[in-house]
Design an enzyme around this catalytic site. Structure first.
Site, PDB file in Angstrom:
ATOM      1  CB  ALA A  35      -0.949  -0.018   1.197  1.00 40.11           C
ATOM      2  N   GLY A  37       3.682   1.637  -1.633  1.00 42.51           N
ATOM      3  CA  GLY A  37       4.558   1.697  -2.818  1.00 42.51           C
ATOM      4  C   GLY A  37       4.056   2.733  -3.808  1.00 42.51           C
ATOM      5  NE  ARG A 121       5.040  -6.051 -17.538  1.00 44.26           N
ATOM      6  CZ  ARG A 121       4.801  -5.788 -18.815  1.00 44.26           C
ATOM      7  NH1 ARG A 121       4.737  -6.759 -19.696  1.00 44.26           N
ATOM      8  NH2 ARG A 121       4.621  -4.548 -19.208  1.00 44.26           N
ATOM      9  CG  ASN A 128       7.384 -10.554  -7.242  1.00 46.35           C
ATOM     10  OD1 ASN A 128       7.972 -10.197  -6.222  1.00 46.35           O
ATOM     11  ND2 ASN A 128       7.321  -9.797  -8.311  1.00 46.35           N
ATOM     12  N   GLY A 153       0.614  -7.251  -9.065  1.00 40.78           N
ATOM     13  CA  GLY A 153       2.046  -7.566  -8.961  1.00 40.78           C
ATOM     14  C   GLY A 153       2.465  -8.548 -10.055  1.00 40.78           C
ATOM     15  CG  ASP A 182      -1.374  -4.974 -20.972  1.00 40.91           C
ATOM     16  OD1 ASP A 182      -0.196  -4.625 -21.047  1.00 40.91           O
ATOM     17  OD2 ASP A 182      -1.806  -5.710 -20.060  1.00 40.91           O
ATOM     18  CG  HIS A 210       0.630  -7.381 -17.736  1.00 39.71           C
ATOM     19  ND1 HIS A 210       0.330  -6.247 -18.434  1.00 39.71           N
ATOM     20  CD2 HIS A 210       1.530  -7.000 -16.787  1.00 39.71           C
ATOM     21  CE1 HIS A 210       1.002  -5.228 -17.937  1.00 39.71           C
ATOM     22  NE2 HIS A 210       1.747  -5.660 -16.937  1.00 39.71           N
TER      23      HIS A 210
END
Ligand SMILES: NC(=O)C1=CN([C@@H]2O[C@H](COP(=O)(O)OP(=O)(O)OC[C@H]3O[C@@H](n4cnc5c(N)ncnc54)[C@H](O)[C@@H]3O)[C@@H](O)[C@H]2O)C=CC1
Ligand SMILES: O=C([O-])CC(=O)C(=O)O
Length: 349
Positions: A35, A37, A121, A128, A153, A182, A210
């Site tokens: 929150a 970031g 990514r 992650n 994320g 996108d 994505h």
């Protein structure tokens, strides 16, 4: 540690905004991770102002951060309070993942490591993946069973798959990956090229991951009711300019700003949740959702599809006739998603 500002996790008997006016709707609980970031800082104020769920829907924000960022989160929460948003009925600040998702009606999973220059990514996958398995478990145990979850994320599609795997009580249809940035980028490029307004462009879609393999598709798109391809009248521009520009836009922002997209990502998250919760009135948008095999896409990958949404639910647009070019593009992005799934398979045991 569990810090809170003006909010209790107990049900609130009567909705009352900070200026004392009773509102008809009960507040809903919106959990946001990461929150404090970059994206969080653009996102929270818009949720609290009613842009996401409507100007009549009070919210309680349940904000999750790492212990090292709790002080910064305190500052963000002070600013939220200083806005005196009538719809903001409370803020929970915490580094306890279970508290963050307690009773959550909506959850935006933003907190993760962003990529830097030169990374794809997919390079963030292992870094992650742990975050989303832990958060999937916490959502499963603590959130409302019909919670709507948006994964922001990166790599968002595979993180959505991981989250869903660890949250078996939540319908996979309620866990989405964000393709809306996108989608918005594509519409904006088309508007710029043709001189149309963004609202004049309909039936645009972004298929797949994505990532740089996504397929921004103008085949079915209308601009002021006319076929976009005939308005553009330049197939070479579509293939050699439009598609790569949309695919590479995230990297172009990192190259220009030195940081990944934040305000536009927050805007896309607001748009996605808004349309999911309130509906699209028949218009298309793009959601990253679990494949049910439509268009021949492998089940159990989270894939960008054209969708329409009605209050709280969505349907993948069916019956589109894909040309050979589209089939090739869908196969490329599906292959990448299957590869990502393979790379984290051990984590799903
Ligand atoms: N899906 C999309 O279209 C987009 C996705 N992104 C992704 O969003 C993510 C966040 O981006 P930014 O806000 O720019 O990054 P940031 O680094 O500015 O903020 C991330 C925040 O998450 C927090 N965090 C990290 N691990 C956490 C955990 N386990 N629990 C709770 N909080 C945690 C950090 O302390 C930090 O405050 C990145 O993965 C980025 O790649 C960014 C733009 C678009
Ligand atoms: O490119 C990145 O790493 C951030 C992101 O997902 C985007 O801007 O689309």
């Amino acid at each position: 540690m569990f810090g809170k500002v003006g909010a209790s996790l107990k049900p609130i008997a009567r909705a009352q905004n900070v200026r004392g006016f009773a509102t008809a709707k009960q507040p809903v609980r919106v959990a946001v991770t990461g929150a404090s970031g970059q994206i969080g800082y653009s996102l929270l104020f818009r949720i609290a102002s009613g842009e996401m769920l409507g100007k009549d829907q009070p919210v309680i924000l349940q904000l999750l951060e790492l212990p090292a960022a709790l002080n910064s989160l305190k500052g963000v929460s002070m600013e939220l309070n200083d806005c005196a948003f009538p719809l903001l009925h409370g803020i929970v600040q915490t580094d306890d993942v279970n508290k963050a998702f307690e009773g959550a009606d909506y959850a935006l999973l933003v907190g993760a490591k962003p990529r830097s220059k030169g990374m794809e990514r997919g390079d963030l996958l292992k870094a992650n993946a742990q975050i989303f398995s832990a958060q999937g478990k916490a959502i499963n145990s603590n959130a409302n069973k019909d919670v709507k979850v948006l994964i922001v994320g990166n790599p968002a599609n595979t993180n959505a798959m991981i989250t869903s795997h660890f949250a078996p009580k939540i319908s996979p249809r309620n866990i989405h990956a964000m393709m809306r940035l996108d989608h918005n980028r594509g519409i904006s490029q088309l508007a710029e090229r043709t001189g149309a307004k963004v609202d004049d462009i309909t039936n645009f879609a972004v298929w797949g991951n994505h990532s740089a393999t996504q397929y921004p598709d103008v085949t079915f798109t209308k601009i002021n009711g006319k076929d976009a391809k005939s308005v553009i009248n330049d197939d070479k521009w579509i293939v050699e300019n439009f598609i790569p520009t949309v695919q590479q836009r995230g990297a172009a922002i990192i190259a220009a700003r030195g940081l990944s997209s934040a305000a536009s990502a927050a805007g896309a998250a607001i748009d996605h949740m808004h349309d999911w919760a309130l509906g699209t009135n028949g218009s298309w948008t793009s959601f990253g959702v679990p494949s049910e095999g439509k268009y021949g896409i492998d089940k159990n990958v989270w894939f960008g599809f054209p969708v329409t949404a009605t209050k709280g639910d969505y349907s993948v647009v069916e019956g589109l006739k894909l040309d050979e070019f589209a089939k090739e593009r869908l196969a490329i992005t599906e292959k990448e998603l299957k590869g990502e799934r393979e790379a984290i398979a051990a984590l799903l045991d």
